[in-house]
Motif scaffolding. Structure first.
Motif, PDB file in Angstrom:
ATOM      1  N   TYR A   1       1.152  -1.140   0.270  1.00  0.00           N
ATOM      2  CA  TYR A   1      -0.003  -0.146  -0.071  1.00  0.00           C
ATOM      3  C   TYR A   1       0.854   1.040   0.231  1.00  0.00           C
ATOM      4  CZ  TYR A   1      -3.667  -3.152   1.520  1.00  0.00           C
ATOM      5  OH  TYR A   1      -4.752  -4.344   1.259  1.00  0.00           O
ATOM      6  N   LEU A   2       0.647   2.026  -1.010  1.00  0.00           N
ATOM      7  CA  LEU A   2       1.310   3.383  -1.019  1.00  0.00           C
ATOM      8  C   LEU A   2       0.395   4.333  -0.357  1.00  0.00           C
ATOM      9  CD1 LEU A   2       2.838   4.930  -4.086  1.00  0.00           C
ATOM     10  CD2 LEU A   2       0.803   6.132  -2.839  1.00  0.00           C
ATOM     11  N   VAL A   3       0.841   5.092   0.602  1.00  0.00           N
ATOM     12  CA  VAL A   3       0.010   6.046   1.611  1.00  0.00           C
ATOM     13  C   VAL A   3       0.210   7.152   0.943  1.00  0.00           C
ATOM     14  CG1 VAL A   3      -0.293   7.062   3.885  1.00  0.00           C
ATOM     15  CG2 VAL A   3       0.604   4.802   3.753  1.00  0.00           C
ATOM     16  N   SER A   4      -1.039   7.528   0.113  1.00  0.00           N
ATOM     17  CA  SER A   4      -1.241   8.914  -0.708  1.00  0.00           C
ATOM     18  C   SER A   4      -0.946  10.254   0.276  1.00  0.00           C
ATOM     19  CB  SER A   4      -2.334   8.927  -1.501  1.00  0.00           C
ATOM     20  OG  SER A   4      -3.509   9.002  -0.614  1.00  0.00           O
ATOM     21  N   GLY A   5      -0.626  11.164  -0.404  1.00  0.00           N
ATOM     22  CA  GLY A   5      -0.274  12.469   0.265  1.00  0.00           C
ATOM     23  C   GLY A   5       1.010  12.456   0.605  1.00  0.00           C
TER      24      GLY A   5
ATOM     25  N   LYS B   1      -1.048  11.698  -6.973  1.00  0.00           N
ATOM     26  CA  LYS B   1      -1.790  12.381  -6.290  1.00  0.00           C
ATOM     27  C   LYS B   1      -2.544  11.823  -4.958  1.00  0.00           C
ATOM     28  CE  LYS B   1      -2.039  15.572  -9.867  1.00  0.00           C
ATOM     29  NZ  LYS B   1      -2.274  16.456 -10.515  1.00  0.00           N
ATOM     30  N   PRO B   2      -3.059  12.400  -3.767  1.00  0.00           N
ATOM     31  CA  PRO B   2      -3.676  11.900  -3.077  1.00  0.00           C
ATOM     32  C   PRO B   2      -4.891  11.637  -3.367  1.00  0.00           C
ATOM     33  CG  PRO B   2      -2.857  13.743  -2.245  1.00  0.00           C
ATOM     34  CD  PRO B   2      -2.428  13.687  -3.687  1.00  0.00           C
ATOM     35  N   ASN B   3      -5.662  10.578  -2.876  1.00  0.00           N
ATOM     36  CA  ASN B   3      -7.197  10.379  -3.107  1.00  0.00           C
ATOM     37  C   ASN B   3      -7.828   9.969  -2.121  1.00  0.00           C
ATOM     38  OD1 ASN B   3      -6.428   7.670  -2.016  1.00  0.00           O
ATOM     39  ND2 ASN B   3      -6.295   6.331  -3.604  1.00  0.00           N
TER      40      ASN B   3
END
Length: 115
Positions: free
Chosen positions: A8-12, A77-79
């Motif tokens: 898991y890529l932690v967005s932001g 980009k963050p989701n």
């Protein structure tokens, strides 16, 4: 090491001063996921030149840290969900300086049969 579970890529962006305890709290409280699972959790700083990978292994946490001396990670980009699930191939692309939606890569063929 090779991931045995989900990635898991932690967005932001994440404050890279956080260590194992702070990052595992983000996984548990913000993402509402289990930091003690076999999953890898990848965090990046605002400048996109540092990342940390947190994962649990048998009886303790691993924390990988990477700092680029030149260049930036192609961080998405963050989701809304706060995370993006990656394949091993996408993780390799990210660590190699490519986007996770690498349009030049061969895409897997699913449902094809030999005739």
């Amino acid at each position: 090491m090779i991931p045995s579970g989900a990635i898991y890529l932690v967005s932001g962006v994440t404050d890279m001063r956080k260590s194992i305890d702070g990052l595992s709290i983000i996984v548990a409280d913000v993402l509402e996921m289990d930091p003690l699972s076999e999953a890898w959790f990848i965090f990046c700083n605002r400048g996109r030149d540092k990342l940390k990978i947190l994962f649990w292994d048998t009886n303790g946490f691993w924390l990988y840290y990477r700092r680029l001396e030149k260049g930036r990670f192609k961080w998405p980009k963050p989701n809304y969900a706060g995370h993006i699930q990656l394949s091993r191939q996408q993780l390799n692309w990210l660590l190699s300086g490519l986007t996770i939606e690498n349009p030049k890569a061969h895409q897997p063929i699913i449902g094809k049969q030999v005739r």
